[in-house]
Design an enzyme around this catalytic site. Structure first.
Site, PDB file in Angstrom:
ATOM      1  N   ASP A 136       0.860  -1.186   0.000  1.00 21.96           N
ATOM      2  CA  ASP A 136       0.000   0.000   0.000  1.00 21.96           C
ATOM      3  C   ASP A 136       0.892   1.230   0.000  1.00 21.96           C
ATOM      4  O   ASP A 136       2.089   1.144  -0.276  1.00 21.96           O
ATOM      5  CB  ASP A 136      -0.879  -0.029   1.270  1.00 21.96           C
ATOM      6  CG  ASP A 136      -2.241   0.615   1.068  1.00 21.96           C
ATOM      7  OD1 ASP A 136      -2.292   1.758   0.567  1.00 21.96           O
ATOM      8  OD2 ASP A 136      -3.250  -0.015   1.411  1.00 21.96           O
TER       9      ASP A 136
ATOM     10  N   HIS B 249      -3.684   5.933   3.805  1.00 21.59           N
ATOM     11  CA  HIS B 249      -4.408   4.702   3.495  1.00 21.59           C
ATOM     12  C   HIS B 249      -3.686   3.478   4.058  1.00 21.59           C
ATOM     13  O   HIS B 249      -4.303   2.622   4.707  1.00 21.59           O
ATOM     14  CB  HIS B 249      -4.548   4.595   1.979  1.00 21.59           C
ATOM     15  CG  HIS B 249      -5.413   3.471   1.531  1.00 21.59           C
ATOM     16  ND1 HIS B 249      -4.920   2.265   1.092  1.00 21.59           N
ATOM     17  CD2 HIS B 249      -6.757   3.371   1.446  1.00 21.59           C
ATOM     18  CE1 HIS B 249      -5.914   1.477   0.751  1.00 21.59           C
ATOM     19  NE2 HIS B 249      -7.039   2.117   0.954  1.00 21.59           N
TER      20      HIS B 249
ATOM     21  N   SER C 144     -11.502  -1.273   1.018  1.00 24.43           N
ATOM     22  CA  SER C 144     -10.148  -1.275   1.575  1.00 24.43           C
ATOM     23  C   SER C 144     -10.141  -1.453   3.071  1.00 24.43           C
ATOM     24  O   SER C 144      -9.148  -1.908   3.643  1.00 24.43           O
ATOM     25  CB  SER C 144      -9.440   0.036   1.233  1.00 24.43           C
ATOM     26  OG  SER C 144      -9.085   0.086  -0.110  1.00 24.43           O
TER      27      SER C 144
END
Length: 402
Positions: A108, A165, A335
């Protein structure tokens, strides 16, 4: 294997009771990549997700350069979907029983390894000496203490886009039980290895291949890497790219590493006939996740589905977790659902280290809680049942010890 198909408002410091189902998004970092807090324009008939302050779309990374038309041929049409492969295609070599806490590799944006809710949950490379600027373990990367930055080729995962994220995903898995922010699903039981920079440098597929090579190499050197969390993806219609995705995931399978992948946020789109990668790779070490709403009683409005390519759903709406700078935010998306399943897998590996990636996948799909809202949307018609999955892993350990 079974015959089931393969399945932001400004942030502020939060002091709250630990809940893995609350947070608020920060603005997406400027970068030449589809940012998490953006809603993508409609593609192949997909409708954009409805506006919400904490919705984050699955990152797509950078696209590869254009290929000559003669290389694409008829591959512009997505292949017809079929049930996932449920058995390995070759003989399985006996493996030594892994030791130590299960490690989940988060591919990520980088994870904030200094966050007070994550600093005790990070995997540490025993072959490196922190801060000496040397490649002590000889893997070509200097000071890869807690992971690797694939976009910049460095040992600092926090370079580049998507760190909010990546840090949020990591916190859902393993944020510490210390009375601040949220508690990860596998708090105290799992460690996080950060592979950052996924959305920088090369295209998403090339970076994924390099990330796979890194974790497979580290596992061969003794790191107990049991799963990869893949809260990203995109459509790849050309046959050459599809073959590369499958080959990279096969490398994970050969190393007995589970891939836990997010399906798209297509606002109810069916992914059965979409060439969505890596989520729709048809191998027995892959489990693909849709998102339930915050009450865990129906598929979230933004989530895609597909009863041939998505196994199960998990809560992904209004999930509180860590973001860089010792803060916590709520985010919503597939996610956020995916790391709940990755954390469940970590707890299962902790209960029975002898389980293989394919066996954990099988137990996850066999122990779902069936939900009428998911019938025809995911292959199991069910959602993650954490307690049942962990109990099944514990029972398997008891049987093997008898």
């Amino acid at each position: 294997m079974t015959t089931l198909s393969k399945i932001s408002s400004p942030s502020v410091p939060v002091k709250a009771s630990r809940s893995s189902e609350e947070t608020s998004p920060q603005a997406a970092p400027a970068a030449p990549v589809a940012a998490r807090a953006e809603v993508r324009r409609p593609v192949d008939g997909f409708e954009p997700a409805p506006a919400r302050s904490n919705f984050v779309d699955r990152p797509t990374g950078q696209r590869p350069g254009p290929q000559p038309l003669h290389l694409l041929g008829d591959a512009l049409v997505a292949p017809a979907s079929t049930a996932r492969k449920t058995e390995a295609t070759g003989p399985v070599e006996p493996r030594p029983t892994p030791t130590g806490a299960p490690v989940i590799a988060v591919f990520d944006g980088g994870v904030d390894t200094k966050h007070t809710d994550l600093d005790g949950s990070m995997w540490t490379n025993p072959g490196e000496v922190a801060g000496d600027g040397l490649d002590n373990d000889g893997n070509g990367i200097e000071d890869d203490i807690h992971g690797f930055n694939v976009g910049f080729g460095s040992g600092d995962p926090m370079q580049g886009a998507g760190t909010d994220h990546g840090t949020h995903v990591a916190g859902i898995i393993a944020a510490e039980d210390n009375g601040e922010g949220n508690t990860g699903v596998a708090a105290g039981k799992a460690q996080i290895l950060s592979v950052g920079g996924l959305y920088d440098g090369e295209d998403l597929l090339t970076n994924f291949e390099r990330a796979v090579d890194y974790v497979v190499d580290m596992k061969s050197k003794g790191a107990n890497i049991r799963a990869v969390n893949a809260s990203f993806g995109d459509e790849f219609r050309d046959a050459a790219s599809q073959e590369r995705w499958t080959s990279a995931v096969q490398k994970l399978a050969d190393a007995d590493i589970l891939l836990v992948a997010a399906t798209a946020n297509g606002h109810g789109s069916n992914m059965n006939k979409v060439a969505d990668y890596p989520a729709n790779v048809d191998l027995p070490n892959v489990i693909t996740v849709a998102s339930m709403d915050k009450n865990n009683d129906k598929l979230a409005s933004y989530s895609s589905h597909g009863d041939k390519v998505v196994e199960l759903a998990a809560v992904g709406e209004d999930v509180l977790s860590t973001v860089p700078g010792n803060r916590w935010e709520e985010m919503s998306g597939t996610s956020m659902a995916t790391p709940r399943v990755a954390a469940a897998a970590a707890l299962m590996f902790a209960e029975n280290p002898k389980l293989t990636a394919a066996e954990v996948r099988d137990l996850l799909v066999k122990t779902v809680e069936v939900d009428p809202d998911l019938k025809g949307k995911v292959s199991t018609s069910g959602k993650l049942d954490l307690d049942a999955a962990v109990a099944a892993a514990r029972a398997s350990a008891a049987r093997s010890a008898a």
